[in-house]
Motif scaffolding. Structure first.
Motif, PDB file in Angstrom:
ATOM      1  N   GLY A 131      82.065  69.546  25.298  1.00  0.00           N
ATOM      2  CA  GLY A 131      80.974  69.921  26.151  1.00  0.00           C
ATOM      3  C   GLY A 131      79.902  68.953  25.922  1.00  0.00           C
ATOM      4  O   GLY A 131      79.217  68.315  26.916  1.00  0.00           O
ATOM      5  N   GLN A 132      79.675  68.542  24.650  1.00  0.00           N
ATOM      6  CA  GLN A 132      78.484  67.662  24.313  1.00  0.00           C
ATOM      7  C   GLN A 132      78.884  66.174  24.593  1.00  0.00           C
ATOM      8  O   GLN A 132      78.051  65.343  24.599  1.00  0.00           O
ATOM      9  CB  GLN A 132      78.033  67.959  22.792  1.00  0.00           C
ATOM     10  N   ILE A 133      80.081  65.942  24.417  1.00  0.00           N
ATOM     11  CA  ILE A 133      80.588  64.578  24.692  1.00  0.00           C
ATOM     12  C   ILE A 133      80.210  64.374  26.144  1.00  0.00           C
ATOM     13  O   ILE A 133      79.865  63.210  26.455  1.00  0.00           O
ATOM     14  CB  ILE A 133      82.047  64.002  24.382  1.00  0.00           C
ATOM     15  N   ALA A 134      80.557  65.355  27.018  1.00  0.00           N
ATOM     16  CA  ALA A 134      80.247  65.074  28.671  1.00  0.00           C
ATOM     17  C   ALA A 134      78.844  64.968  28.874  1.00  0.00           C
ATOM     18  O   ALA A 134      78.432  64.252  29.460  1.00  0.00           O
ATOM     19  CB  ALA A 134      80.938  66.328  29.160  1.00  0.00           C
ATOM     20  N   GLY A 135      78.088  65.700  27.952  1.00  0.00           N
ATOM     21  CA  GLY A 135      76.576  65.664  28.255  1.00  0.00           C
ATOM     22  C   GLY A 135      75.843  64.310  27.750  1.00  0.00           C
ATOM     23  O   GLY A 135      75.125  63.818  28.339  1.00  0.00           O
ATOM     24  N   LEU A 136      76.528  63.845  26.869  1.00  0.00           N
ATOM     25  CA  LEU A 136      76.126  62.477  25.928  1.00  0.00           C
ATOM     26  C   LEU A 136      76.144  61.547  27.259  1.00  0.00           C
ATOM     27  O   LEU A 136      75.472  60.663  27.324  1.00  0.00           O
ATOM     28  CB  LEU A 136      76.800  62.047  24.710  1.00  0.00           C
ATOM     29  N   VAL A 137      77.555  61.382  27.969  1.00  0.00           N
ATOM     30  CA  VAL A 137      77.897  60.430  28.659  1.00  0.00           C
ATOM     31  C   VAL A 137      77.124  60.768  29.917  1.00  0.00           C
ATOM     32  O   VAL A 137      76.563  59.643  30.597  1.00  0.00           O
ATOM     33  CB  VAL A 137      79.432  60.785  29.311  1.00  0.00           C
ATOM     34  N   VAL A 138      76.633  61.713  30.295  1.00  0.00           N
ATOM     35  CA  VAL A 138      75.852  62.371  31.673  1.00  0.00           C
ATOM     36  C   VAL A 138      74.512  61.468  31.247  1.00  0.00           C
ATOM     37  O   VAL A 138      74.068  60.467  32.131  1.00  0.00           O
ATOM     38  CB  VAL A 138      75.563  63.640  31.642  1.00  0.00           C
ATOM     39  N   VAL A 139      74.114  61.480  30.227  1.00  0.00           N
ATOM     40  CA  VAL A 139      72.427  60.901  29.712  1.00  0.00           C
ATOM     41  C   VAL A 139      72.728  59.473  29.706  1.00  0.00           C
ATOM     42  O   VAL A 139      71.881  58.553  30.296  1.00  0.00           O
ATOM     43  CB  VAL A 139      71.896  61.673  28.442  1.00  0.00           C
ATOM     44  N   LEU A 140      73.633  59.187  28.895  1.00  0.00           N
ATOM     45  CA  LEU A 140      73.794  57.523  28.706  1.00  0.00           C
ATOM     46  C   LEU A 140      74.261  56.639  30.055  1.00  0.00           C
ATOM     47  O   LEU A 140      73.592  55.724  30.251  1.00  0.00           O
ATOM     48  CB  LEU A 140      74.895  57.142  27.622  1.00  0.00           C
TER      49      LEU A 140
ATOM     50  N   VAL B 210      88.522  60.949  25.770  1.00  0.00           N
ATOM     51  CA  VAL B 210      88.447  60.285  26.968  1.00  0.00           C
ATOM     52  C   VAL B 210      88.239  61.307  28.298  1.00  0.00           C
ATOM     53  O   VAL B 210      87.636  60.985  29.233  1.00  0.00           O
ATOM     54  CB  VAL B 210      89.814  59.373  27.175  1.00  0.00           C
ATOM     55  N   THR B 211      88.656  62.406  28.267  1.00  0.00           N
ATOM     56  CA  THR B 211      88.854  63.377  29.457  1.00  0.00           C
ATOM     57  C   THR B 211      87.460  63.943  29.413  1.00  0.00           C
ATOM     58  O   THR B 211      86.812  64.050  30.448  1.00  0.00           O
ATOM     59  CB  THR B 211      89.896  64.474  29.344  1.00  0.00           C
ATOM     60  N   ALA B 212      86.926  64.212  28.392  1.00  0.00           N
ATOM     61  CA  ALA B 212      85.396  64.760  28.107  1.00  0.00           C
ATOM     62  C   ALA B 212      84.535  63.581  28.955  1.00  0.00           C
ATOM     63  O   ALA B 212      83.450  63.698  29.627  1.00  0.00           O
ATOM     64  CB  ALA B 212      85.083  64.921  26.726  1.00  0.00           C
ATOM     65  N   ALA B 213      84.722  62.476  28.779  1.00  0.00           N
ATOM     66  CA  ALA B 213      84.132  61.317  29.239  1.00  0.00           C
ATOM     67  C   ALA B 213      84.053  61.007  30.616  1.00  0.00           C
ATOM     68  O   ALA B 213      83.172  60.696  31.213  1.00  0.00           O
ATOM     69  CB  ALA B 213      84.275  60.016  28.465  1.00  0.00           C
ATOM     70  N   LEU B 214      85.326  61.193  31.119  1.00  0.00           N
ATOM     71  CA  LEU B 214      85.616  61.112  32.497  1.00  0.00           C
ATOM     72  C   LEU B 214      84.738  62.460  33.075  1.00  0.00           C
ATOM     73  O   LEU B 214      84.274  62.341  34.279  1.00  0.00           O
ATOM     74  CB  LEU B 214      87.110  61.538  32.573  1.00  0.00           C
ATOM     75  N   ALA B 215      84.995  63.463  32.485  1.00  0.00           N
ATOM     76  CA  ALA B 215      84.204  64.797  33.058  1.00  0.00           C
ATOM     77  C   ALA B 215      82.789  64.416  33.077  1.00  0.00           C
ATOM     78  O   ALA B 215      81.822  64.864  33.918  1.00  0.00           O
ATOM     79  CB  ALA B 215      84.448  66.137  32.055  1.00  0.00           C
ATOM     80  N   GLY B 216      82.235  63.937  32.105  1.00  0.00           N
ATOM     81  CA  GLY B 216      80.828  63.342  31.955  1.00  0.00           C
ATOM     82  C   GLY B 216      80.267  62.651  33.126  1.00  0.00           C
ATOM     83  O   GLY B 216      79.408  62.868  33.915  1.00  0.00           O
ATOM     84  N   LEU B 217      81.038  61.685  33.549  1.00  0.00           N
ATOM     85  CA  LEU B 217      80.920  60.934  34.759  1.00  0.00           C
ATOM     86  C   LEU B 217      80.841  61.561  36.202  1.00  0.00           C
ATOM     87  O   LEU B 217      80.155  61.136  36.683  1.00  0.00           O
ATOM     88  CB  LEU B 217      81.829  59.561  34.646  1.00  0.00           C
ATOM     89  N   LEU B 218      81.853  62.184  36.128  1.00  0.00           N
ATOM     90  CA  LEU B 218      81.849  63.057  37.329  1.00  0.00           C
ATOM     91  C   LEU B 218      80.543  64.005  37.569  1.00  0.00           C
ATOM     92  O   LEU B 218      80.008  64.083  38.595  1.00  0.00           O
ATOM     93  CB  LEU B 218      82.956  64.088  37.626  1.00  0.00           C
ATOM     94  N   LEU B 219      80.263  64.627  36.442  1.00  0.00           N
ATOM     95  CA  LEU B 219      79.138  65.403  36.375  1.00  0.00           C
ATOM     96  C   LEU B 219      77.730  64.775  36.453  1.00  0.00           C
ATOM     97  O   LEU B 219      76.859  65.204  37.299  1.00  0.00           O
ATOM     98  CB  LEU B 219      78.995  66.234  34.687  1.00  0.00           C
ATOM     99  N   ALA B 220      77.892  63.281  35.899  1.00  0.00           N
ATOM    100  CA  ALA B 220      76.384  62.492  36.230  1.00  0.00           C
ATOM    101  C   ALA B 220      76.457  62.123  37.658  1.00  0.00           C
ATOM    102  O   ALA B 220      75.139  62.233  38.420  1.00  0.00           O
ATOM    103  CB  ALA B 220      76.755  61.413  35.519  1.00  0.00           C
ATOM    104  N   GLY B 221      77.606  62.028  38.229  1.00  0.00           N
ATOM    105  CA  GLY B 221      77.603  61.961  39.806  1.00  0.00           C
ATOM    106  C   GLY B 221      77.148  63.045  40.527  1.00  0.00           C
ATOM    107  O   GLY B 221      76.594  62.832  41.594  1.00  0.00           O
ATOM    108  N   ARG B 222      77.289  64.319  40.282  1.00  0.00           N
ATOM    109  CA  ARG B 222      76.797  65.261  40.944  1.00  0.00           C
ATOM    110  C   ARG B 222      75.527  65.491  40.819  1.00  0.00           C
ATOM    111  O   ARG B 222      75.018  65.990  41.689  1.00  0.00           O
ATOM    112  CB  ARG B 222      77.847  66.642  40.206  1.00  0.00           C
ATOM    113  N   LEU B 223      75.074  65.311  39.547  1.00  0.00           N
ATOM    114  CA  LEU B 223      73.750  65.551  39.152  1.00  0.00           C
ATOM    115  C   LEU B 223      72.725  64.271  39.692  1.00  0.00           C
ATOM    116  O   LEU B 223      71.711  64.779  40.125  1.00  0.00           O
ATOM    117  CB  LEU B 223      73.551  65.942  37.786  1.00  0.00           C
ATOM    118  N   GLY B 224      73.189  63.248  39.569  1.00  0.00           N
ATOM    119  CA  GLY B 224      72.421  62.192  40.140  1.00  0.00           C
ATOM    120  C   GLY B 224      71.549  61.833  39.044  1.00  0.00           C
ATOM    121  O   GLY B 224      70.892  60.821  39.243  1.00  0.00           O
TER     122      GLY B 224
END
Length: 305
Positions: A62-71, A210-224
């Motif tokens: 979860g936090q890997i995805a969150g880190l990817v969203v921010v970065l 890797v899948t957590a990072a992919l999820a983070g990229l999708l989540l970043a796209g959703r949040l903007g």
């Protein structure tokens, strides 16, 4: 135990009942939104299926995805030309964190639950050291992937379907998959058969990262934008979805496809509760009950190994 086709029967009967009694649920746009919401969790669940089938658990996703969203949001900052290099970099970040988890697990011999709980705290601290508020913005390309559609089907759902196919083949049709299942079912027997448990651990944690990072990229796209709390709680939802799909917490049995059934079930429940305007606190209570149920149904029966 929820296994084989039971998750699909449960999902189908639940969705049918929801469509009958809550008309807004069966609206095509709402169903498309359910699939978009499920995409992030679906990608996380794919990686978590590999980890749990191998007899371990990863609380850091979860936090890997969150880190990817921010970065990713901060680095792209609306520049479409930066999308590809940032995506590649974020996948490397996810793989790197997964590799560190695997190396530490092999070296320190800690329980995966304790190790990844610590990594979760480390990453969360890193996020808030970097920023304590929303930062940057994603590119139009990422936003389109996360929110766009093709012939009425969300692009994110198509991407998840492709990943599910690849994950299913890897788990059920490759030597790596056979070794992974064997290592999760009986580590000692797998070791005696010449299977390298350390390599299995490294591989599954890299896949999870890797899948957590992919999820983070999708989540970043959703949040903007780079919301620092974006990944909170996703690890628990992913574990619950995987367990509902019939993957044994003790390892040795798992299915990527059925994990997606668990993801869709959770997404439908969440969507239905929102449509019924159930309070957020009651939703937390219901989710807690689902967590308990998921654990109970995965307890071995008498006479089961």
């Amino acid at each position: 135990m929820v296994e084989h086709n039971a998750i699909w029967l449960l999902l189908g009967s639940g969705a049918l009942a929801a469509a009958m009694f809550v008309p807004a649920f069966r609206d095509p746009e709402n169903l498309a939104n359910v699939m978009r919401q499920a995409a992030v969790l679906g990608v996380l669940a794919i990686g978590q299926t590999f980890v749990i089938t191998a007899g371990m658990i990863d609380l850091s996703i979860g936090q890997i995805a969150g880190l990817v969203v921010v970065l990713s949001s901060a680095m792209i900052n609306g520049d479409t030309a930066m999308t590809l290099p940032v995506v590649v970099l974020m996948l490397c970040v996810g793989a790197g964190i997964g590799l560190v988890n695997g190396i530490l697990l092999n070296t320190l011999r800690l329980h995966p639950l304790i190790l990844t709980l610590g990594m979760m705290s480390v990453i969360q601290g890193a996020i808030f050291t970097y920023t304590d508020r929303s930062i940057g913005r994603t590119s139009e390309l990422l936003t389109t992937l996360a929110n766009g559609s093709f012939l009425g089907i969300p692009l994110s759902a198509i991407a998840v379907a492709l990943l599910v196919g690849a994950g299913h083949l890897a788990l059920t049709r490759t030597r790596f998959g056979y070794h992974l299942v064997a290592a999760g079912g009986s580590p000692e027997s797998a070791r005696r058969a010449g299977i390298s448990l350390s390599r299995i651990r490294l591989a599954v944690f890299v896949i999870s990262g890797v899948t957590a990072a992919l999820a983070g990229l999708l989540l970043a796209g959703r949040l903007g934008t780079g919301y620092p709390l974006a990944g909170n709680g996703l690890e628990l939802d992913a574990i619950v979805a995987v367990v509902l799909g019939g993957t044994a917490l003790s390892g040795g049995r798992g299915s990527v496809i059925r994990s997606i059934g668990g993801v869709l079930l959770l997404a439908c429940i969440s969507n239905l509760l929102n449509l019924l305007e159930v309070s957020a606190y009651l939703q937390m209570f219901i989710k807690g009950l689902i967590v308990i149920l998921a654990i109970l149904i995965n307890q071995p029966r008498k006479g089961e190994a």
